[in-house]
Design an enzyme around this catalytic site. Structure first.
Site, PDB file in Angstrom:
ATOM      1  N   GLY A 117       0.828  -1.206   0.000  1.00  0.00           N
ATOM      2  CA  GLY A 117       0.000   0.000   0.000  1.00  0.00           C
ATOM      3  C   GLY A 117       0.858   1.249   0.000  1.00  0.00           C
ATOM      4  O   GLY A 117       0.682   2.164  -0.821  1.00  0.00           O
ATOM      5  N   ILE A 139       5.269  -8.130   7.761  1.00  0.00           N
ATOM      6  CA  ILE A 139       5.477  -9.430   8.416  1.00  0.00           C
ATOM      7  C   ILE A 139       4.988 -10.552   7.516  1.00  0.00           C
ATOM      8  O   ILE A 139       5.339 -11.699   7.706  1.00  0.00           O
ATOM      9  CB  ILE A 139       4.755  -9.560   9.795  1.00  0.00           C
ATOM     10  CG1 ILE A 139       3.243  -9.355   9.660  1.00  0.00           C
ATOM     11  CG2 ILE A 139       5.363  -8.661  10.833  1.00  0.00           C
ATOM     12  CD1 ILE A 139       2.465  -9.890  10.860  1.00  0.00           C
ATOM     13  N   ASP A 140       4.147 -10.208   6.526  1.00  0.00           N
ATOM     14  CA  ASP A 140       3.536 -11.258   5.690  1.00  0.00           C
ATOM     15  C   ASP A 140       4.542 -11.893   4.727  1.00  0.00           C
ATOM     16  O   ASP A 140       4.295 -12.963   4.205  1.00  0.00           O
ATOM     17  CB  ASP A 140       2.378 -10.667   4.874  1.00  0.00           C
ATOM     18  CG  ASP A 140       1.332  -9.995   5.756  1.00  0.00           C
ATOM     19  OD1 ASP A 140       1.203 -10.405   6.923  1.00  0.00           O
ATOM     20  OD2 ASP A 140       0.669  -9.063   5.279  1.00  0.00           O
ATOM     21  N   ARG A 278     -11.492 -25.808  19.948  1.00  0.00           N
ATOM     22  CA  ARG A 278     -11.328 -24.409  20.375  1.00  0.00           C
ATOM     23  C   ARG A 278     -10.530 -23.676  19.299  1.00  0.00           C
ATOM     24  O   ARG A 278      -9.701 -24.280  18.613  1.00  0.00           O
ATOM     25  CB  ARG A 278     -10.543 -24.317  21.693  1.00  0.00           C
ATOM     26  CG  ARG A 278     -11.215 -24.965  22.867  1.00  0.00           C
ATOM     27  CD  ARG A 278     -12.423 -24.157  23.347  1.00  0.00           C
ATOM     28  NE  ARG A 278     -12.979 -24.706  24.571  1.00  0.00           N
ATOM     29  CZ  ARG A 278     -13.880 -25.687  24.638  1.00  0.00           C
ATOM     30  NH1 ARG A 278     -14.334 -26.255  23.520  1.00  0.00           N
ATOM     31  NH2 ARG A 278     -14.326 -26.114  25.801  1.00  0.00           N
ATOM     32  N   HIS A 284      -2.476  -9.428  16.595  1.00  0.00           N
ATOM     33  CA  HIS A 284      -1.383  -8.457  16.598  1.00  0.00           C
ATOM     34  C   HIS A 284      -0.221  -8.828  17.507  1.00  0.00           C
ATOM     35  O   HIS A 284       0.827  -8.176  17.448  1.00  0.00           O
ATOM     36  CB  HIS A 284      -1.920  -7.070  16.945  1.00  0.00           C
ATOM     37  CG  HIS A 284      -2.780  -6.523  15.852  1.00  0.00           C
ATOM     38  ND1 HIS A 284      -4.101  -6.872  15.734  1.00  0.00           N
ATOM     39  CD2 HIS A 284      -2.493  -5.721  14.800  1.00  0.00           C
ATOM     40  CE1 HIS A 284      -4.606  -6.286  14.659  1.00  0.00           C
ATOM     41  NE2 HIS A 284      -3.651  -5.584  14.073  1.00  0.00           N
ATOM     42  N   GLN A 286       1.541 -11.124  16.945  1.00  0.00           N
ATOM     43  CA  GLN A 286       2.583 -11.485  15.958  1.00  0.00           C
ATOM     44  C   GLN A 286       3.393 -10.284  15.477  1.00  0.00           C
ATOM     45  O   GLN A 286       4.455 -10.440  14.894  1.00  0.00           O
ATOM     46  CB  GLN A 286       1.923 -12.150  14.734  1.00  0.00           C
ATOM     47  CG  GLN A 286       1.331 -13.507  15.039  1.00  0.00           C
ATOM     48  CD  GLN A 286       0.260 -13.874  14.026  1.00  0.00           C
ATOM     49  OE1 GLN A 286       0.501 -14.657  13.133  1.00  0.00           O
ATOM     50  NE2 GLN A 286      -0.927 -13.323  14.170  1.00  0.00           N
TER      51      GLN A 286
HETATM   52  O1  F6P Z   1       0.052  -6.818   6.505  1.00  0.00           O
HETATM   53  C1  F6P Z   1       0.368  -7.017   7.836  1.00  0.00           C
HETATM   54  C2  F6P Z   1      -0.832  -7.402   8.637  1.00  0.00           C
HETATM   55  O2  F6P Z   1      -0.429  -7.665   9.957  1.00  0.00           O
HETATM   56  C3  F6P Z   1      -1.643  -8.560   8.062  1.00  0.00           C
HETATM   57  O3  F6P Z   1      -1.045  -9.803   8.304  1.00  0.00           O
HETATM   58  C4  F6P Z   1      -2.969  -8.337   8.714  1.00  0.00           C
HETATM   59  O4  F6P Z   1      -4.032  -8.860   7.947  1.00  0.00           O
HETATM   60  C5  F6P Z   1      -3.085  -6.852   8.769  1.00  0.00           C
HETATM   61  O5  F6P Z   1      -1.758  -6.336   8.688  1.00  0.00           O
HETATM   62  C6  F6P Z   1      -3.754  -6.336  10.006  1.00  0.00           C
HETATM   63  O6  F6P Z   1      -3.898  -4.972   9.878  1.00  0.00           O
HETATM   64  P1  F6P Z   1      -4.332  -4.029  11.058  1.00  0.00           P
HETATM   65  O7  F6P Z   1      -3.114  -3.786  11.906  1.00  0.00           O
HETATM   66  O8  F6P Z   1      -4.786  -2.805  10.381  1.00  0.00           O
HETATM   67  O9  F6P Z   1      -5.394  -4.716  11.842  1.00  0.00           O
END
Ligand code: F6P
Length: 367
Positions: A117, A139-140, A278, A284, A286
């Site tokens: 982005g 991180i992806d 479960r 986040h 991560q």
């Molecule tokens: O692109 C990084 C990321 O952590 C994705 O893995 C996740 O879908 C997204 O950002 C979460 O975004 P936000 O912090 O806006 O919830």
């Protein structure tokens, strides 16, 4: 006469951002550059909100998570939108204001640290003559032109630690535990964490899964006395013929997530009473906390390489890691294509050999 450089980080934070900033500022200062860092990415540039960055300002931040510059995932400069991540055209008046503010601050070039982005926005500015050197951030690990982005390794470590903990409670209770990782439209975090963390099934966005096959696999495990199962699912994964699970959070952005709960409910519906299930969404966590050693080294190296690119007046480029070397390629190359998990990926092949369920019967080897 010194050159004044602006630093921008935008989009979701990752572990290692501060290390990039510190490294660029420390190395760049030695070459006589001056730096300012914009607060909350492009928004700070539009609102003229910034801090001066010198060696003292970045002392002791490299091992700290988050970013001293703060960040936003959306705002007037959102470069990507929607669940498919299509490119957003930044309004002309916003681009003009940005260029005017850069002139006012006498900034000669920008270091832009961001994911697809942010980089889409950077391209639109570079097209208007702004001198930019970009550093990939996510991180992806989903940017096609770079072998690795900082933050990914730490995110995987965090998910693996969580899986180790999930494992013991899954065993105690004979449960199916579904652990949802981040990753958007690619499954690298889920694949690596799942393989390292001993998952029995790993569900990825790249390979749609079949509910019946998943149930058969879980039943098979039960029948041979493995009374618990760990499923790692990437947030962008979906069942064959179904849509990605997402939440409308208002605005153009769509937030992925909820697939682990969806799978839990569906398994309970399709195989009532068969499993005790479960779900856990790692979310986040991560992205939080300190970067690991690998990410710190990578981030510092990216920061220093960005300065080299500026010094050599190589603008419009992004620093990428290829075969353990940092090289420069045009920014658009970094975002033209998502780097998806393929059947050829080492971790995928290994998971397949080990009999980990990867979405359908075809992908798994019975053991
Ligand atoms: O692109 C990084 C990321 O952590 C994705 O893995 C996740 O879908 C997204 O950002 C979460 O975004 P936000 O912090 O806006 O919830």
């Amino acid at each position: 006469m010194y050159k004044k450089i602006g630093i921008i980080n935008s989009g979701g934070d990752v572990q290692g951002l501060n290390a990039v900033i510190a490294s660029a500022v420390i190395y760049g200062s030695k070459l006589d550059y001056k730096f300012i860092g914009f607060i909350k990415g492009w928004e700070g540039l539009l609102d003229m909100e910034y801090i001066e960055l010198d060696s003292a300002a970045v002392r002791g931040i490299s091992h700290v998570g988050g970013t001293i510059l703060h960040s936003v995932n959306k705002g007037r400069f959102a470069g990507k939108a929607g669940v498919d991540g299509s490119m957003n055209k930044i309004p002309e008046e916003i681009l003009e204001l940005t260029i005017a503010n850069l002139k006012k601050l006498e900034i000669e070039a920008l270091i832009v640290i961001g994911g697809d982005g942010t980089l889409s926005a950077a391209i639109q500015l570079a097209e208007r003559g702004i001198k930019i050197v970009a550093v990939p951030k996510t991180i992806d690990n989903d940017l096609s032109s770079t072998d690795r982005t900082f933050g990914f390794s730490t995110a995987v470590d965090i998910a693996v630690e969580a899986l180790d903990r999930i494992h013991t409670t899954a065993v105690s209770h004979d449960r199916v535990m579904i652990v949802e990782t981040m990753g958007r439209h690619v499954g690298w975090i889920a694949l690596h964490a799942g393989l390292a963390g001993g998952a029995d099934a790993i569900l990825l966005p790249e390979f749609d899964f079949d509910y019946n096959e998943l149930i058969n696999f879980l039943k098979w495990r039960k029948n041979i006395g493995r009374n618990y199962s760990i499923i790692v699912v990437s947030e962008g994964a979906k069942a064959i013929g179904e849509a990605i699970s997402s939440k409308d959070i208002g605005g153009p952005e769509v937030k992925l997530g909820g697939i682990s709960e969806q799978i839990m409910n569906r398994l309970n519906m399709l195989a009532p009473g068969e499993f005790e299930i479960r779900n856990v969404v790692l979310g986040h966590i991560q992205r939080g906390g300190t970067p690991n050693a690998e990410d710190r080294i990578l981030a510092k190296s990216y920061g220093a390489a960005a300065i080299d690119a500026l010094h050599n007046e190589h603008y419009g480029n992004i620093i990428v890691l290829r075969d353990n070397k940092l090289i420069e390629v045009p920014i658009h190359e970094a975002i033209d294509k998502l780097k998806e998990v393929t059947q050829e990926a080492l971790a995928f092949k290994t998971a397949k050999r080990l009999g980990i369920f990867l979405g359908t019967k075809i992908d798994s080897v019975s053991n």
